[in-house]
Design an enzyme around this catalytic site. Structure first.
Site, PDB file in Angstrom:
ATOM      1  N   ASN A   9      36.124  18.069  29.085  1.00  0.00           N
ATOM      2  CA  ASN A   9      36.553  18.873  30.233  1.00  0.00           C
ATOM      3  C   ASN A   9      36.489  17.944  31.440  1.00  0.00           C
ATOM      4  O   ASN A   9      35.404  17.646  31.938  1.00  0.00           O
ATOM      5  CB  ASN A   9      35.628  20.082  30.415  1.00  0.00           C
ATOM      6  CG  ASN A   9      35.907  20.824  31.718  1.00  0.00           C
ATOM      7  OD1 ASN A   9      36.892  20.557  32.403  1.00  0.00           O
ATOM      8  ND2 ASN A   9      35.029  21.755  32.067  1.00  0.00           N
ATOM      9  N   LYS A  11      37.325  18.489  34.374  1.00  0.00           N
ATOM     10  CA  LYS A  11      37.130  19.165  35.662  1.00  0.00           C
ATOM     11  C   LYS A  11      38.148  18.603  36.662  1.00  0.00           C
ATOM     12  O   LYS A  11      39.237  18.216  36.255  1.00  0.00           O
ATOM     13  CB  LYS A  11      35.670  19.035  36.126  1.00  0.00           C
ATOM     14  CG  LYS A  11      34.709  19.469  34.998  1.00  0.00           C
ATOM     15  CD  LYS A  11      33.310  19.685  35.428  1.00  0.00           C
ATOM     16  CE  LYS A  11      32.477  20.109  34.204  1.00  0.00           C
ATOM     17  NZ  LYS A  11      31.096  20.441  34.547  1.00  0.00           N
ATOM     18  N   HIS A  95      34.666  29.262  32.423  1.00  0.00           N
ATOM     19  CA  HIS A  95      33.690  28.199  32.713  1.00  0.00           C
ATOM     20  C   HIS A  95      32.766  28.682  33.831  1.00  0.00           C
ATOM     21  O   HIS A  95      33.204  29.391  34.744  1.00  0.00           O
ATOM     22  CB  HIS A  95      34.418  26.914  33.126  1.00  0.00           C
ATOM     23  CG  HIS A  95      33.496  25.735  33.156  1.00  0.00           C
ATOM     24  ND1 HIS A  95      32.641  25.508  34.206  1.00  0.00           N
ATOM     25  CD2 HIS A  95      33.255  24.765  32.251  1.00  0.00           C
ATOM     26  CE1 HIS A  95      31.920  24.424  33.939  1.00  0.00           C
ATOM     27  NE2 HIS A  95      32.274  23.951  32.760  1.00  0.00           N
ATOM     28  N   GLU A  97      31.685  27.303  36.345  1.00  0.00           N
ATOM     29  CA  GLU A  97      32.146  26.957  37.702  1.00  0.00           C
ATOM     30  C   GLU A  97      33.198  27.955  38.187  1.00  0.00           C
ATOM     31  O   GLU A  97      33.250  28.297  39.364  1.00  0.00           O
ATOM     32  CB  GLU A  97      32.678  25.508  37.707  1.00  0.00           C
ATOM     33  CG  GLU A  97      31.531  24.516  37.593  1.00  0.00           C
ATOM     34  CD  GLU A  97      31.871  23.208  36.903  1.00  0.00           C
ATOM     35  OE1 GLU A  97      33.069  22.872  36.779  1.00  0.00           O
ATOM     36  OE2 GLU A  97      30.921  22.518  36.472  1.00  0.00           O
ATOM     37  N   GLU A 167      27.268  27.044  27.269  1.00  0.00           N
ATOM     38  CA  GLU A 167      26.996  26.089  28.334  1.00  0.00           C
ATOM     39  C   GLU A 167      25.942  26.660  29.276  1.00  0.00           C
ATOM     40  O   GLU A 167      26.280  27.401  30.217  1.00  0.00           O
ATOM     41  CB  GLU A 167      28.274  25.791  29.130  1.00  0.00           C
ATOM     42  CG  GLU A 167      29.377  25.153  28.303  1.00  0.00           C
ATOM     43  CD  GLU A 167      30.244  24.211  29.132  1.00  0.00           C
ATOM     44  OE1 GLU A 167      30.536  23.131  28.624  1.00  0.00           O
ATOM     45  OE2 GLU A 167      30.604  24.558  30.266  1.00  0.00           O
ATOM     46  N   GLY A 173      25.995  19.120  34.311  1.00  0.00           N
ATOM     47  CA  GLY A 173      26.041  18.090  35.352  1.00  0.00           C
ATOM     48  C   GLY A 173      24.679  17.749  35.930  1.00  0.00           C
ATOM     49  O   GLY A 173      24.583  17.117  36.973  1.00  0.00           O
ATOM     50  N   SER A 212      25.464  18.297  29.832  1.00  0.00           N
ATOM     51  CA  SER A 212      24.839  16.974  29.797  1.00  0.00           C
ATOM     52  C   SER A 212      24.804  16.354  28.397  1.00  0.00           C
ATOM     53  O   SER A 212      23.827  15.687  28.037  1.00  0.00           O
ATOM     54  CB  SER A 212      23.436  17.033  30.419  1.00  0.00           C
ATOM     55  OG  SER A 212      23.525  17.440  31.774  1.00  0.00           O
TER      56      SER A 212
HETATM   57  P1  13P Z   1      28.521  17.950  31.843  1.00  0.00           P
HETATM   58  O1  13P Z   1      28.759  17.377  30.469  1.00  0.00           O
HETATM   59  O2  13P Z   1      28.996  17.039  32.939  1.00  0.00           O
HETATM   60  O3  13P Z   1      27.124  18.430  32.010  1.00  0.00           O
HETATM   61  O4  13P Z   1      29.462  19.254  31.971  1.00  0.00           O
HETATM   62  C1  13P Z   1      29.479  20.182  30.948  1.00  0.00           C
HETATM   63  C2  13P Z   1      30.603  21.108  31.187  1.00  0.00           C
HETATM   64  O5  13P Z   1      30.603  21.869  32.141  1.00  0.00           O
HETATM   65  C3  13P Z   1      31.732  21.060  30.255  1.00  0.00           C
HETATM   66  O6  13P Z   1      32.581  22.129  30.443  1.00  0.00           O
END
Ligand code: 13P
Length: 251
Positions: A9, A11, A95, A97, A167, A173, A212
């Site tokens: 992903n 982002k 997601h 976010e 997640e 992150g 992560s």
């Molecule tokens: P990270 O791997 O950067 O922690 O992000 C995970 C994520 O949100 C994947 O959709």
């Protein structure tokens, strides 16, 4: 036996120049592996570039969001049929976010999930609890609520061609990965909850872990019985890291 799926992903990262290099490296390194499925979910403006660089490769692609509507006066939105025009196989829905920063409710996420499925895309439904919810012992309740909203709209049949990504918000992150045991416990909970409705669909469901994931911890996570690959954020932007994570899904 479920085949693992590792999806990146990106982002809101990338540029034509950077993508060209990353996608070319992934294409070269991941060709010829049949034991797992690999994908990248890129920002919508880069779907054409991704399609052109990955067609004929072992890597599928998809988007990170879509509209619940088919077409119409929805300025700024992207529909499922537009994603299909670029041969997307996957689209991420719900997601954390999107939920936290753009106010997507469980109901909005469920509508997007249904729109993706109805169009023939495979939704990657993200579920997960925030830190305060985990600390107050509410993690399973939150995830059950997120799944129930989708079950109410799409039914258990909706999960027959879909992926769930667990997640935990506190692991995204942050460099703070769920331990393999913590993640496995939630994955087993998700599978068990859906198995109460349909055992066959639940046993075939791909449940990815995200939060992560790095080359250094992927193999241990993917070795858990209910962890069927990963949804990778930051590490999917680094060719060597992402390639190692993909290869960890093969063993
Ligand atoms: P990270 O791997 O950067 O922690 O992000 C995970 C994520 O949100 C994947 O959709």
């Amino acid at each position: 036996m479920r085949q693992k799926i590792v999806a990146g992903n990106w982002k809101m990262h990338g540029s034509l120049v950077a993508n060209q290099q990353l996608l070319t490296q992934l294409h070269a390194a991941l060709d010829g592996y049949g034991g797992a499925t690999f994908a990248v979910c890129v920002p919508a403006p880069y779907l054409a570039q991704t399609q052109s660089l990955l067609t004929g490769s072992a890597i599928a692609w998809g988007a990170q969001n879509l509209s619940a509507h088919k077409a119409g006066a929805y300025t700024g939105e992207v529909s499922a049929s537009m994603l299909l025009d670029f041969a997307c196989r996957y689209v991420i829905v719900g997601h954390s976010e999107r939920r936290a920063l753009y106010g997507e409710t469980d109901q909005v996420v469920a509508a997007k999930f249904a729109a993706a499925r109805d169009a023939g895309l495979t939704p990657i439904l993200c579920v997960g609890e925030a830190l305060a919810e985990r600390e107050s012992g509410m993690a399973e309740q939150v995830i059950a609520r997120q799944l129930d909203a989708v079950l109410a709209v799409a039914g258990i049949a909706g999960f027959a061609r879909a992926i769930v990504a667990y997640e935990p918000v506190w692991a995204i992150g942050t460099g703070k990965t769920a331990t393999p045991e913590q993640a496995q416990a939630v994955h087993a909970f998700i599978r068990h909850k859906l198995a109460m409705v349909d055992e066959g669909i639940a046993s075939r469901l791909i449940i990815q872990y995200g939060g992560s994931v790095k080359a250094a911890n992927a193999a241990e996570l993917f070795a858990q019985p209910d962890i069927d690959g990963g949804l990778i954020g930051g590490a999917s932007l680094m060719a060597d890291e992402f390639i190692s994570i993909c290869k960890a899904a093969l063993s």
